[in-house]
Design a protein around this motif. Structure first.
Motif, PDB file in Angstrom:
ATOM      1  N   PHE A 349       0.852  -1.180   0.000  1.00 27.95           N
ATOM      2  CA  PHE A 349       0.000   0.000   0.000  1.00 27.95           C
ATOM      3  C   PHE A 349       0.890   1.232   0.000  1.00 27.95           C
ATOM      4  CE2 PHE A 349      -2.522   3.380   1.838  1.00 27.95           C
ATOM      5  CZ  PHE A 349      -3.712   3.253   1.146  1.00 27.95           C
ATOM      6  N   GLU A 350       0.846   2.004  -1.079  1.00 28.81           N
ATOM      7  CA  GLU A 350       1.770   3.112  -1.267  1.00 28.81           C
ATOM      8  C   GLU A 350       1.265   4.390  -0.613  1.00 28.81           C
ATOM      9  OE1 GLU A 350       4.827   4.247  -1.504  1.00 28.81           O
ATOM     10  OE2 GLU A 350       5.075   3.142  -3.374  1.00 28.81           O
ATOM     11  N   ASN A 351       2.165   5.014   0.134  1.00 32.40           N
ATOM     12  CA  ASN A 351       1.918   6.355   0.648  1.00 32.40           C
ATOM     13  C   ASN A 351       3.239   7.108   0.533  1.00 32.40           C
ATOM     14  OD1 ASN A 351       0.938   8.650   1.928  1.00 32.40           O
ATOM     15  ND2 ASN A 351       1.409   7.870   3.956  1.00 32.40           N
ATOM     16  N   TYR A 352       3.209   8.289  -0.058  1.00 29.47           N
ATOM     17  CA  TYR A 352       4.447   8.990  -0.355  1.00 29.47           C
ATOM     18  C   TYR A 352       4.906   9.896   0.787  1.00 29.47           C
ATOM     19  CZ  TYR A 352       3.115   7.178  -4.859  1.00 29.47           C
ATOM     20  OH  TYR A 352       2.743   6.319  -5.874  1.00 29.47           O
ATOM     21  N   HIS A 353       4.059  10.052   1.798  1.00 30.09           N
ATOM     22  CA  HIS A 353       4.434  10.852   2.971  1.00 30.09           C
ATOM     23  C   HIS A 353       4.778   9.889   4.102  1.00 30.09           C
ATOM     24  CE1 HIS A 353       2.074  13.825   0.625  1.00 30.09           C
ATOM     25  NE2 HIS A 353       2.958  14.662   1.115  1.00 30.09           N
ATOM     26  N   LYS A 354       5.995   9.361   4.050  1.00 22.01           N
ATOM     27  CA  LYS A 354       6.406   8.378   5.057  1.00 22.01           C
ATOM     28  C   LYS A 354       7.915   8.368   5.176  1.00 22.01           C
ATOM     29  CE  LYS A 354       6.720   4.538   1.769  1.00 22.01           C
ATOM     30  NZ  LYS A 354       6.170   3.255   1.322  1.00 22.01           N
ATOM     31  N   PHE A 355       8.408   7.874   6.303  1.00 18.76           N
ATOM     32  CA  PHE A 355       9.825   7.593   6.482  1.00 18.76           C
ATOM     33  C   PHE A 355       9.932   6.507   7.551  1.00 18.76           C
ATOM     34  CE2 PHE A 355       8.676  11.201   9.116  1.00 18.76           C
ATOM     35  CZ  PHE A 355       9.187  10.878  10.369  1.00 18.76           C
ATOM     36  N   PHE A 356      11.135   6.007   7.793  1.00 13.90           N
ATOM     37  CA  PHE A 356      11.324   4.867   8.679  1.00 13.90           C
ATOM     38  C   PHE A 356      12.285   5.213   9.806  1.00 13.90           C
ATOM     39  CE2 PHE A 356       9.124   1.730   6.126  1.00 13.90           C
ATOM     40  CZ  PHE A 356       9.121   2.315   4.866  1.00 13.90           C
ATOM     41  N   SER A 357      12.220   4.433  10.872  1.00 16.75           N
ATOM     42  CA  SER A 357      13.114   4.629  12.011  1.00 16.75           C
ATOM     43  C   SER A 357      13.384   3.295  12.689  1.00 16.75           C
ATOM     44  CB  SER A 357      12.488   5.597  13.014  1.00 16.75           C
ATOM     45  OG  SER A 357      13.285   5.669  14.179  1.00 16.75           O
ATOM     46  N   THR A 358      14.605   3.157  13.218  1.00 17.94           N
ATOM     47  CA  THR A 358      14.955   1.949  13.975  1.00 17.94           C
ATOM     48  C   THR A 358      14.766   2.153  15.473  1.00 17.94           C
ATOM     49  OG1 THR A 358      17.266   2.671  13.948  1.00 17.94           O
ATOM     50  CG2 THR A 358      16.571   1.118  12.232  1.00 17.94           C
ATOM     51  N   SER A 359      14.216   3.295  15.881  1.00 15.86           N
ATOM     52  CA  SER A 359      13.930   3.534  17.295  1.00 15.86           C
ATOM     53  C   SER A 359      12.747   2.681  17.747  1.00 15.86           C
ATOM     54  CB  SER A 359      13.624   5.014  17.534  1.00 15.86           C
ATOM     55  OG  SER A 359      14.745   5.816  17.269  1.00 15.86           O
ATOM     56  N   SER A 360      12.598   2.529  19.068  1.00 18.87           N
ATOM     57  CA  SER A 360      11.489   1.748  19.614  1.00 18.87           C
ATOM     58  C   SER A 360      10.178   2.489  19.397  1.00 18.87           C
ATOM     59  CB  SER A 360      11.683   1.515  21.110  1.00 18.87           C
ATOM     60  OG  SER A 360      11.503   2.724  21.833  1.00 18.87           O
ATOM     61  N   VAL A 361       9.073   1.744  19.430  1.00 20.53           N
ATOM     62  CA  VAL A 361       7.772   2.357  19.208  1.00 20.53           C
ATOM     63  C   VAL A 361       7.460   3.393  20.289  1.00 20.53           C
ATOM     64  CG1 VAL A 361       6.479   0.570  20.460  1.00 20.53           C
ATOM     65  CG2 VAL A 361       5.356   1.902  18.642  1.00 20.53           C
ATOM     66  N   GLU A 362       7.889   3.151  21.533  1.00 20.90           N
ATOM     67  CA  GLU A 362       7.599   4.106  22.603  1.00 20.90           C
ATOM     68  C   GLU A 362       8.399   5.391  22.424  1.00 20.90           C
ATOM     69  OE1 GLU A 362       5.194   3.999  24.584  1.00 20.90           O
ATOM     70  OE2 GLU A 362       4.564   1.949  24.135  1.00 20.90           O
ATOM     71  N   ASP A 363       9.644   5.282  21.979  1.00 26.24           N
ATOM     72  CA  ASP A 363      10.435   6.483  21.701  1.00 26.24           C
ATOM     73  C   ASP A 363       9.820   7.272  20.541  1.00 26.24           C
ATOM     74  OD1 ASP A 363      12.224   5.991  23.689  1.00 26.24           O
ATOM     75  OD2 ASP A 363      13.773   5.132  22.389  1.00 26.24           O
ATOM     76  N   LEU A 364       9.376   6.557  19.539  1.00 25.62           N
ATOM     77  CA  LEU A 364       8.750   7.218  18.400  1.00 25.62           C
ATOM     78  C   LEU A 364       7.443   7.889  18.812  1.00 25.62           C
ATOM     79  CD1 LEU A 364       9.369   4.499  15.670  1.00 25.62           C
ATOM     80  CD2 LEU A 364      10.483   6.727  15.842  1.00 25.62           C
ATOM     81  N   TRP A 365       6.687   7.203  19.654  1.00 29.64           N
ATOM     82  CA  TRP A 365       5.416   7.770  20.136  1.00 29.64           C
ATOM     83  C   TRP A 365       5.663   9.048  20.937  1.00 29.64           C
ATOM     84  CZ3 TRP A 365       0.597   8.059  19.135  1.00 29.64           C
ATOM     85  CH2 TRP A 365      -0.346   8.421  20.096  1.00 29.64           C
ATOM     86  N   THR A 366       6.671   9.023  21.791  1.00 24.67           N
ATOM     87  CA  THR A 366       7.012  10.206  22.577  1.00 24.67           C
ATOM     88  C   THR A 366       7.376  11.370  21.661  1.00 24.67           C
ATOM     89  OG1 THR A 366       7.802   8.878  24.434  1.00 24.67           O
ATOM     90  CG2 THR A 366       8.593  11.149  24.309  1.00 24.67           C
ATOM     91  N   ASN A 367       8.163  11.079  20.626  1.00 24.13           N
ATOM     92  CA  ASN A 367       8.568  12.123  19.696  1.00 24.13           C
ATOM     93  C   ASN A 367       7.403  12.622  18.852  1.00 24.13           C
ATOM     94  OD1 ASN A 367      11.668  12.696  19.584  1.00 24.13           O
ATOM     95  ND2 ASN A 367      11.456  10.520  20.045  1.00 24.13           N
ATOM     96  N   LEU A 368       6.514  11.720  18.462  1.00 23.50           N
ATOM     97  CA  LEU A 368       5.354  12.141  17.694  1.00 23.50           C
ATOM     98  C   LEU A 368       4.465  13.055  18.530  1.00 23.50           C
ATOM     99  CD1 LEU A 368       3.537  12.069  15.220  1.00 23.50           C
ATOM    100  CD2 LEU A 368       2.584   9.897  16.032  1.00 23.50           C
ATOM    101  N   CYS A 369       4.250  12.682  19.776  1.00 21.99           N
ATOM    102  CA  CYS A 369       3.457  13.529  20.671  1.00 21.99           C
ATOM    103  C   CYS A 369       4.134  14.883  20.888  1.00 21.99           C
ATOM    104  CB  CYS A 369       3.254  12.831  22.014  1.00 21.99           C
ATOM    105  SG  CYS A 369       2.269  11.319  21.926  1.00 21.99           S
TER     106      CYS A 369
END
Length: 459
Positions: A349-369
């Motif tokens: 499923f293609e979405n062009y507004h995306k990127f990836f990270s090797t951080s943990s989901v909780e670290d990513l969630w904290t940063n997203l918030c």
């Protein structure tokens, strides 16, 4: 992951007044669909007669350039041992993503490429009109692509089978002038106006105007029969007097006509010189998209090396029983943060507004918030997934020349998705409302923020 009837939910694709939309997979056949889910708490806010009317219209449609209805009805939504009855609409999924996401990230189409997709679009529109159906909400968000880069018209929530309409439905930015004025109108003639807007954005990578009103600095020139002034302003913004061909200008002017009875018909469009110009082959289109994807990946890698935005974040916001104001909620209406489940990334499923990270989901969630709470006070944390929806109002720039990019609010959804069998996650953003090109700027800011606060990578 939660299930809904015979489907396993994979990831959220959007939210609306009626409920949520998910990418889902049939448990037995593995067929993927876009699943609209209307939960019981939303029933009192949704006119089910309108939903059922949409389903009945979709049942009549069978066309290669229109999303197909798979099934609809009541089913059980099950998650974490809880189950309740919901109403679902399963639709053919367009795995190539939104056409205009691709344009906003990779640049405008040439007139030849735009012509290729406009041929498909007009085929679908003529099919609908011959069946007595008008779409009435033709806009960038509703133009999708399948895996073979074929166009698909989606979202028939405002479709009508009436010859004359008066209800002011649709998206104001894309409404024909007669709709904005509250007059009785033909949905099919209004669709022609929407076709012009879509074609213009394919080639210009910008809006033609903010609203089809006589007060609009661009559209007033069309309404007063001064298309020369309209095009003079657009040519000036492009800095190239040859950017728009004379045939393109003539076609768009005819599609934008202020008087609906002066607007071009589908048969007139088909006989127009621009429409009958060079048409690329499907192989040429695939090569065009492949080249653009390579360029996009190179750009994402370049952005990764730029200096990241710095921000401070109070992690107490995320503790146990914190509550957060949702978009459109009152002071009394808040929602507790609950335990979340990881949604699944689907490479098909293609979405062009995306990127990836090797951080943990909780670290990513904290940063997203941290990012979302730092840019707006209007946001809503999902109680079930690592997902946030937000509304941002773009600040007006004094002396800004582009009158088509005002302070229109952008509403978007950001998901954190687990990449199967890999130690990384995908941060995936989807615009729900607002100017797509403004949203692309917002997404780049989001990615830059993550580059400084989490291990963001391009692929």
């Amino acid at each position: 992951m939660p299930t809904c009837g015979n489907y396993k939910l994979k990831r959220k694709l959007g939210e609306g007044g009626f409920g949520s939309v998910y990418l889902a997979k049939h448990i037995e056949t593995s067929k993927k669909v876009a699943l609209k889910i209307i939960k019981p708490e939303m029933m009192e806010h949704v006119n089910m007669d309108d939903i059922e009317k949409e389903v009945e219209i979709l049942k009549q449609i069978e066309h290669p350039y229109i999303t197909k209805l798979v099934e609809a009805g009541n089913c059980q939504l099950s998650s974490r041992g809880r189950s309740n009855e919901v109403y679902c609409i399963a639709l053919e999924v367009a795995s190539g993503g939104e056409l205009f996401d691709f344009i906003s990230m990779t640049g405008a189409f040439s007139e030849d490429v735009a012509r290729y997709f406009f041929h498909q679009f007009l085929d679908a529109l003529e099919y609908l009109h011959e069946k007595g159906i008008s779409h009435r909400d033709l806009k960038t968000e509703n133009i999708l692509l399948d895996k073979n880069f074929n166009l698909k018209i989606a979202d028939f929530g405002y479709a009508s089978e009436k010859g004359s309409n008066q209800t002011q439905v649709g998206t104001p930015d894309y409404m024909a002038p007669e709709i904005l004025q509250g007059e009785k109108y033909s949905g099919q003639i209004a669709d022609i106006f929407g076709a012009g807007l879509i074609l213009f954005m394919m080639h210009a990578q910008s809006k033609a105007f903010l609203k089809a009103e006589q007060s609009d600095p661009y559209y007033k020139n069309i309404a007063s029969n001064r298309p020369d002034k309209f095009w003079k302003e657009h040519v000036k913004s492009k800095g190239d007097e040859h950017y728009f061909s004379e045939e393109f200008k003539d076609l768009i002017t005819g599609l934008f006509a202020y008087n609906p009875f002066h607007r071009l018909t589908i048969s007139e469009v088909r006989s127009h010189a621009w429409f009958n110009g060079y048409l690329p082959t499907s192989d040429e289109i695939k090569e065009e998209f492949r080249r653009r994807k390579v360029d996009l990946e190179d750009e994402l890698k370049r952005q990764k090396d730029e200096d990241p935005t710095q921000a401070e974040f109070d992690t107490a916001l995320l503790e146990g029983n914190s509550v957060h104001r949702g978009i459109g909620d009152s002071d009394e209406e808040t929602k507790e943060i609950c335990e979340r489940e990881e949604q699944e990334y689907d490479e098909d499923f293609e979405n062009y507004h995306k990127f990836f990270s090797t951080s943990s989901v909780e670290d990513l969630w904290t940063n997203l918030c941290a990012y979302v709470t730092g840019i707006t006070s209007e946001y809503k944390f999902s109680a079930d997934e690592y997902s946030i929806s937000a509304k941002v109002i773009k600040e007006e720039t004094e002396g800004e020349e582009d009158a088509k990019k005002d302070s229109e609010p952008i509403e978007f959804l950001v998901n954190i998705l687990k990449v199967p069998d890999q130690e990384k996650h995908c941060i995936d953003a989807i615009v729900m409302k607002g100017n797509k090109f403004n949203f692309t700027e917002q997404f780049r800011d989001l990615k830059q923020f993550f580059g400084g606060h989490a291990n963001a990578i391009s692929t």
